[in-house]
Design an enzyme around this catalytic site. Structure first.
Site, short mmCIF file in Angstrom:
data_model
loop_
_atom_site.label_atom_id
_atom_site.label_comp_id
_atom_site.label_asym_id
_atom_site.label_seq_id
_atom_site.Cartn_x
_atom_site.Cartn_y
_atom_site.Cartn_z
N ASN A 93 -14.73 -39.41 56.86
CA ASN A 93 -13.66 -38.98 58.18
C ASN A 93 -12.17 -39.89 58.19
OD1 ASN A 93 -12.21 -37.95 60.57
ND2 ASN A 93 -13.96 -38.45 61.66
N ARG A 99 -14.42 -34.76 55.85
CA ARG A 99 -13.91 -34.00 57.20
C ARG A 99 -12.51 -33.49 56.78
NH1 ARG A 99 -10.37 -36.37 62.12
NH2 ARG A 99 -10.11 -34.51 63.05
N HIS A 104 -10.86 -30.30 65.66
CA HIS A 104 -12.05 -31.21 66.35
C HIS A 104 -13.24 -30.35 66.33
CE1 HIS A 104 -8.69 -34.20 67.94
NE2 HIS A 104 -9.15 -34.43 67.10
N ARG A 117 1.70 -37.39 69.34
CA ARG A 117 2.02 -35.98 69.15
C ARG A 117 2.20 -35.57 70.56
NH1 ARG A 117 -2.96 -33.53 65.99
NH2 ARG A 117 -3.12 -35.82 64.89
N GLU A 134 -19.35 -36.82 64.18
CA GLU A 134 -18.84 -35.91 63.02
C GLU A 134 -19.24 -36.29 61.72
OE1 GLU A 134 -14.97 -37.17 64.60
OE2 GLU A 134 -14.35 -35.14 64.23
P1 ADP Z 1 -8.55 -40.64 65.36
O1 ADP Z 1 -9.86 -40.42 64.54
O2 ADP Z 1 -7.94 -39.38 65.86
O3 ADP Z 1 -7.60 -41.66 64.54
P2 ADP Z 1 -9.98 -42.09 67.29
O4 ADP Z 1 -11.02 -41.45 67.84
O5 ADP Z 1 -10.63 -43.22 66.37
O6 ADP Z 1 -8.63 -41.41 66.61
O7 ADP Z 1 -9.41 -42.84 68.71
C1 ADP Z 1 -8.26 -43.56 68.42
C2 ADP Z 1 -7.78 -44.17 69.86
O8 ADP Z 1 -8.76 -44.84 70.64
C3 ADP Z 1 -6.66 -44.89 69.80
O9 ADP Z 1 -5.52 -44.57 70.74
C4 ADP Z 1 -7.27 -46.32 70.39
O10 ADP Z 1 -6.38 -47.18 71.01
C5 ADP Z 1 -8.41 -45.84 71.28
N1 ADP Z 1 -9.43 -46.52 71.69
C6 ADP Z 1 -10.24 -47.40 70.86
N2 ADP Z 1 -10.78 -48.40 71.67
C7 ADP Z 1 -10.20 -48.42 73.13
C8 ADP Z 1 -10.51 -49.04 74.15
N3 ADP Z 1 -11.39 -50.08 73.98
N4 ADP Z 1 -9.84 -48.81 75.10
C9 ADP Z 1 -8.82 -47.76 75.09
N5 ADP Z 1 -8.52 -47.06 74.04
C10 ADP Z 1 -9.39 -47.27 73.02
#
Ligand code: ADP
Length: 392
Positions: free
Chosen positions: A7, A88, A177, A235, A378
């Site tokens: 992913n 993905r 998603h 975004r 996922e």
């Molecule tokens: P993507 O796959 O779209 O890149 P994720 O599902 O991995 O995104 O999510 C990333 C987001 O989750 C980031 O904005 C990150 O800061 C947030 N995140 C991860 N851990 C924490 C936490 N402990 N507290 C708040 N936000 C978090």
């Protein structure tokens, strides 16, 4: 069979090696903050989590490192032990309504989908090509995030735009998603024993909400591209398209530059003035930084707007589910969202909500709508599709 689920997100690359049909995860990990100075990766193996801080310049760097680590961790002796790799893909464009095995034609088609998802699809292609180079004889499968939303009705997916745009150019809401929302629907059925009316909140770096009825998507917040809906890391979410020519004339920026701003320089990054990463914005919020407070309030408001809309569409939801990076980890965002729904009798169990790594119900017994945190998987859905396709 050993299936590798990949992913590659806009700023992250998650992987899981699974044993199918047992659905057993063997080793997993996540490369995070790709392209930023404080990038790192974590690998989970046999209950232990190792974290390494390393400069991850690009997704290619991360993919190579991932494969090296599988050998280092001795989970495979040789690459031949990997029976398939499932990738993905955010946007399947016009033609893909279900998962397919990758061949040259599919790769060409995927190139054409890049304008649909400029933040994600190039990263997916880098991932696929890197794996194909190293594993030339292993089947690759692509699983599309748009597929789950194909059950939306015409009056839900059409835009009120010239009808020929839909007929001739397939301009419509696709939604994204889907693999994650499909997992939430499956998991909720496992937990509750029946198909409930669910509002699935996948809020990560990218974010979308989905109204699910009878295990099917009936509405979702992202649109023709993943730019629409709630506020995201970088975004903008829903905006008035009419502001684009105005901003172009004021700033003398090209259309491409403005679109780049909407995709990469908007959202939480723009309002907070700090970061697209929720952890950083939350830190500012906790320190009473004015712009971070505004950013979080806006973020929460938009989620609440969609929950309210979907609650009506579903004629009363049974459950609200939080998932993905922010949904799974931010008790602050969850609390602020549910507080705004308290007038409807939705009540959070504060203790459960603030438990780190919570998985399950976080509402009180008397809450009018149940609230859950369910870590999305996922990777499992991708592995299941991959397993089924390569065994056909
Ligand atoms: P993507 O796959 O779209 O890149 P994720 O599902 O991995 O995104 O999510 C990333 C987001 O989750 C980031 O904005 C990150 O800061 C947030 N995140 C991860 N851990 C924490 C936490 N402990 N507290 C708040 N936000 C978090």
């Amino acid at each position: 069979m050993k299936i590798l689920s990949v992913n590659a997100g806009s700023s992250s690359l998650k992987f899981t090696l699974l044993e199918l049909p047992e659905e057993k995860a063997i080793i997993s990990g996540a490369f995070e903050k790709i392209g930023l100075d404080d990038s790192f990766y974590t690998i989970k193996y046999q209950g232990k989590k190792d974290k390494k801080e390393v400069k991850l310049e690009s997704h290619t760097t991360a993919v190579k490192l991932l494969l090296d680590e599988l050998i280092n961790y001795k989970v495979i002796k040789s690459y031949d032990e990997i029976d398939g790799v499932g990738h993905r893909i955010v946007h399947g464009g016009v033609n893909y309504t279900k998962s397919v095995i990758v061949d040259d034609d599919v790769l060409k088609e995927l190139e054409k989908t890049i304008p649909f998802a400029p933040l994600h699809n190039p990263a997916h292609l880098v991932g696929i090509r890197s794996f194909m180079e190293v594993l030339p004889n292993t089947p690759m499968v692509v699983v599309f995030d748009t597929a789950f939303h194909q059950t939306m009705k015409e009056d839900e997916y059409l835009y009120a735009l010239p009808y020929e745009w839909y007929l001739n150019y397939a301009v419509r809401r696709y939604g994204f998603h889907g693999t994650s929302h499909r997992y939430i629907a499956m998991k909720m059925k496992e937990i509750t024993g029946e198909d409930k009316k669910i509002i699935s909140c996948h809020i990560g770096n990218g974010a979308s909400l989905c109204a699910i009825k009878d295990g099917k998507s009936m509405a979702t917040s992202m649109g023709f591209t993943p730019l629409a809906g709630v506020i995201m890391g970088s975004r903008c979410g829903d905006i008035d398209a009419g502001l684009i020519p105005y901003v172009m004339s004021q700033t003398k920026k090209s259309f491409e530059e403005v679109m780049d701003d909407l995709n990469k320089k908007s959202g939480m990054l723009a309002i907070s003035g700090v970061s697209s990463d929720m952890r950083d914005v939350e830190e500012g919020y906790n320190n009473n930084d004015k712009r971070c407070v505004t950013a979080i309030n806006m973020y929460v408001n938009r989620i609440v707007d969609y929950i309210s809309m979907y609650n009506t569409k579903l004629e009363g939801a049974d459950a609200i589910v939080f998932t993905a990076g922010v949904g799974e980890n931010s008790d602050v965002v969850r609390k602020l969202v549910i507080e705004k729904l308290s007038f409807m009798g939705v009540k959070l169990d504060e203790e459960k909500n603030s438990t780190r790594g919570i998985d399950g119900e976080i509402s009180t017994k008397d809450s009018s709508i149940k609230v859950y945190v369910i870590p999305t998987d996922e990777e499992l859905m991708i592995a299941k599709d991959t397993y089924e396709l390569i065994n056909k």
